[in-house]
Write an enzyme that holds these catalytic residues in place. Structure first.
Site, PDB file in Angstrom:
ATOM      1  N   ARG C  88       2.996  -2.112  -4.489  1.00 23.15           N
ATOM      2  CA  ARG C  88       2.048  -1.963  -3.378  1.00 23.15           C
ATOM      3  C   ARG C  88       1.860  -3.279  -2.630  1.00 23.15           C
ATOM      4  O   ARG C  88       1.691  -3.300  -1.413  1.00 23.15           O
ATOM      5  CB  ARG C  88       0.699  -1.437  -3.889  1.00 23.15           C
ATOM      6  CG  ARG C  88       0.716  -0.019  -4.469  1.00 23.15           C
ATOM      7  CD  ARG C  88       1.361   0.997  -3.588  1.00 23.15           C
ATOM      8  NE  ARG C  88       1.367   2.333  -4.156  1.00 23.15           N
ATOM      9  CZ  ARG C  88       2.286   2.818  -5.002  1.00 23.15           C
ATOM     10  NH1 ARG C  88       3.277   2.071  -5.414  1.00 23.15           N
ATOM     11  NH2 ARG C  88       2.210   4.066  -5.414  1.00 23.15           N
ATOM     12  N   GLU C  91       4.854  -3.724  -0.561  1.00 24.29           N
ATOM     13  CA  GLU C  91       4.741  -2.824   0.600  1.00 24.29           C
ATOM     14  C   GLU C  91       3.837  -3.424   1.678  1.00 24.29           C
ATOM     15  O   GLU C  91       4.119  -3.303   2.870  1.00 24.29           O
ATOM     16  CB  GLU C  91       4.188  -1.477   0.139  1.00 24.29           C
ATOM     17  CG  GLU C  91       4.064  -0.447   1.235  1.00 24.29           C
ATOM     18  CD  GLU C  91       3.618   0.901   0.690  1.00 24.29           C
ATOM     19  OE1 GLU C  91       4.268   1.404  -0.246  1.00 24.29           O
ATOM     20  OE2 GLU C  91       2.621   1.447   1.184  1.00 24.29           O
ATOM     21  N   SER C 114       0.156 -21.866   3.560  1.00 25.32           N
ATOM     22  CA  SER C 114       0.767 -22.405   2.353  1.00 25.32           C
ATOM     23  C   SER C 114       0.586 -21.453   1.166  1.00 25.32           C
ATOM     24  O   SER C 114      -0.491 -20.885   0.972  1.00 25.32           O
ATOM     25  CB  SER C 114       0.153 -23.760   2.011  1.00 25.32           C
ATOM     26  OG  SER C 114       0.756 -24.273   0.839  1.00 25.32           O
TER      27      SER C 114
END
Lengths: 147, 147, 147, 147, 147, 147, 147, 147, 147, 147
Positions: C88, C91, C114
């Protein structure tokens, strides 16, 4: 004993003996850059160098023999490295790759910078805004010639 | 007009106008390394720089506008580069990657060399045995801290 | 003993001792996020921290030494993660990646957030329609500058 | 006209009209995060929202229609992103992936953080040592249940 | 003992004891689908379930403990499965993937079918032309909402 | 005109004509599942079906001819799908793949569930806690036989 | 004992006992093609067949049990095979793949040649210009039907 | 005009002219297997054959010239084919690859079956339980010799 | 004992016995090129050759037997080799691949150079500017014929 | 006009003018190997050579200019080549790669054979059993040196 096992043993023994890469390099009178690469399985020691390292790190004869064999090179477990420090170098190739190409060809014509007839030097560069890593690379230009 | 089309146009116009990367860099008062990367679609020009380059290369307004947009970076068409010149740099990462890691950690502790707060300089190094390419890289060390 | 073996041992011992990640973090006075990452082989402990963890988890001296070595980072066995929870997050990068890019550039100009000068905090957010995971990330903005 | 062509047109027109993502979001009364994702081809507008955006950006009817169709999602051209800004997020998944997993399971048990019932907020966080990017993510926890 | 080793042990012991997946499922009062997935390293048992399975299969305490830990999921050794039975399911995703997408969006709007709040039932369907495999899947629809 | 161009045209014309997949399916007297797959380039229409679809969508003769040619199947642009809805199905194969295998072999012996002699039905399942997607798959079992 | 270990043991014992694949096949009264595939971990023996093979090759009971379990199929260590003999078959699929497709569809319409309801026969074909390998494949045609 | 464009044109014209592969093969007096492969861009016609095909399919001179050039072979868009018909052949290589290897080496010793000095014949095999595809392959055995 | 283990043992024993590849080749009266390939797991020895090598290297009977079995060929751990020496050969294929193809087709027509009916010879070529590696390859041309 | 378009134009014009690679090479007084590589986009012509080729092939000035620009090298569309002729060379690297490495290191020590300071010659070798392709490669040995 495979070369990978020798590399793992070198790393473990260096940790146990509390030796730095620079100290190991000094022991064989070569640069820390080349020595580290060699001990990480990328370069080949001669008999004398291997013996010196073997003594410092208490390596068995098998390991000392292996350090004198040309290794199968390539120190990374994946084509795109996952380690953040090493990835930054890959990113430089990705972002600046065509720039290296354009500028070297502009200066030298068609050819490459050798990665074999090559040396490098890595130093700390003091800087009030935060110290910097300075790397100087020098590689022979090899021209493509028509034949 | 996409950024890739701008890059292709820059390369074609530079060829037609017989300008070098160094001349283009001089026109905007910056290093040839940064300027070349920018014109190859990896960095972002400001309005003045874009106008100067546009005038030299006879670029249309669309292209001049695009040069001021932050590009989607990455200049190579494949994860492992096929071009021999660029591959040699990939090979250096592959062969020396763990050496970079070992020596930077030995000197600085855990962290990375920045590829953003970074500059480089590429020069010809005269050598009787064949001239060499000399590249000096300087990147800020960024430490990992615990929190 | 390789670092991967240390990570496996940490996970097994934590299970046997019935300790939570939060308890281990408390023992060394750091956040649960950083501590978990460190014990899963992604960050580096100092001597004192390593000793404390070693005592809690009954680790052998070899493992305690390894926890103080900068690890080769990257905690996933494949480029696209197969585990549903971790996927997830991948994704989110895939769907929102260009959105992150557009909005950060709009706010800050060319540069990056960063992943080194970075911290995060993960909390349960009570919600009558089902509790939520709340993650706050904070990373320093690093600008690209021309040179 | 494909959705990719709509996305390219949106980006070009936004550049020509000098509009920010925040202004486009304001025009439809939604967050800049969701609106940017939608306009970059990852979310679906309703008729009213599409008309408002179409008017601001001078889009043809075809494009306005396409903005209301659920897109084939995934905004990146490669599994491992090459762009440095987006890569940093991928790196966070790589370095912290198992940490996310460990801590969410410790707090919630087996399940995932939803990437669908999800929202996020991206802000500048002023900091004397350099401003920071602050991202707050909130996703519903979805438990695996036995059946 | 890693989770993979537990899975191998479960498979071996089940073979030695001549137990079916359905019998193992019955022993813990759950569906054969969920139980098989759990024992193949994809779901998490509670203490009582793990003890029951451990007794039936003569598992050591370590293995029983591991069955209660959320596993790193993903049961296949390659991104495209080589086993013909499993490949057919991958092929269905490949051939019908855009059809699933079109029809679910037509019925429900933008969103997904959950693979977490999900159950399934696999049965033999008698058929004079050759028996059939009947699989009923049920997953909660999760809508994307604007925010 | 390639088959991909026909698929794009079908999608565009369907949008312009405001027709649903279910309406297109009704026009040729077949299920919405098969019809959608066919129109997305995965199945083959006969002459009469192609003519009916062509009339409804105002397709040119070339496109109508192409709909009767067996297509090169596979509807996804990458081996691991990036679209979240389609990925969930891939995830099911990844998490439940070995479960499908174990249970089908337990019930039927060695063999596969056909993805050719196959049909499916996709319905909305009303549920007070949120409606669900219900998919019923039926594929002939094909046994491996020794010879 | 995993199935891979059983396969290795079969190969080693066959070597030690100096038995040919044809002799092993004869011992269970089946074709050499099917028997070899089964013993290389691709098909499933029944109890009687497994016992016969076990006796000939002196296999332990564990291995004999494993031979009766449906294996996870796929006999090659990489997606594109490196072994020259096996690569030639991959090359045939690559060069003639679309030809197989065109001719089978021309003869049978949309559908596939089954790789499950399949048998083959491999023979030496004497030829004065050099003997040839003759392979006869026979697979049931499975039509796609509309529904 | 590239060879791929010629292939697309051949397919389109064949469709428009309602010609079968067998009819095209007959026109040049060769097998349907070789002719189809040639017209799909995998083999090379001589001048007379190209002219005959060109006349039947109304091809422009450019296309007729291209048919006489040795093409860059490989007819599939991905290393693992997605089309179900072609995948079944790939699956055969995957499942039976080591069997091909074992049996050919048993019969002939070390070497390969040529994919160049190769021919094949594809026929319908009538069968009351459903017609079958019968493919006869014949390739010269080429031995490795020591030197 | 697998073939890989035999290869590793050969390399280790050769190192211990201080034998060169050329000496091993001489012992069986064959070229150093073929012998090295065989001992690195790519070719097949006959009984006499295997016995001679076994005696020289003190190999156990198992290893001597394995040397007479046709190996699964392919000597590299990745599709694109990482070792710089071997990569240069891959680069030659990449850079000169289409040149090999164009020139061999120009000279011979459609077909290939055999990699089976093949031999090679590798020599040092003295050169005042630095010695050179000279490799002579000879492979039978195998024509594609129409059928 | 990109370099790829120049390459396609060269190939098309060569076909139209019925010129061989050898004739083109003769026109510029260089080997057919180097000339073919250059015209296929892998080497760089000087102004005079480009003009000569341009005249023979009726190339536009843009194309003649491009032939003098150092190209982005790599002539193959995939990492593992699909064309059978080119694959055989890849197979040689795969099968003989470690042999090249072993023998070159035995003769020269650690280093590589240059693919830049390299030339080759490809000839027909008459043979009563079927003519052979003979390729002589010569590359400078470049040693790794310690520093």
């Amino acid at each position: 004993m495979t070369r990978n096992e020798v590399t793992e043993l070198v790393v473990t023994q260096k940790l146990a003996k509390q030796l730095s890469w620079a100290q190991l390099a000094e022991a064989i009178g070569l640069s820390k850059e080349w020595t580290t690469a060699a001990l990480l399985g990328q370069m080949t020691l001669n008999a004398e160098q291997a013996a010196a390292i073997g003594a410092l790190l208490d390596l068995p004869p098998d390991a000392i023999a292996q350090l004198q064999v040309v290794p199968y090179k390539g120190s990374l477990p994946s084509a795109v490295p996952t380690d953040p420090l090493i990835y930054r170098f890959y990113e430089l190739v990705n972002v600046y790759g065509t720039t290296f190409k354009a500028l070297i060809h502009e200066e030298f014509g068609d050819g490459i910078m050798s990665a074999i007839d090559f040396s490098m030097d890595l130093q700390r560069e003091a800087d009030p805004k935060g110290d910097r890593v300075k790397i100087v690379m020098s590689g022979k230009f090899l021209p493509y010639k028509s034949y």
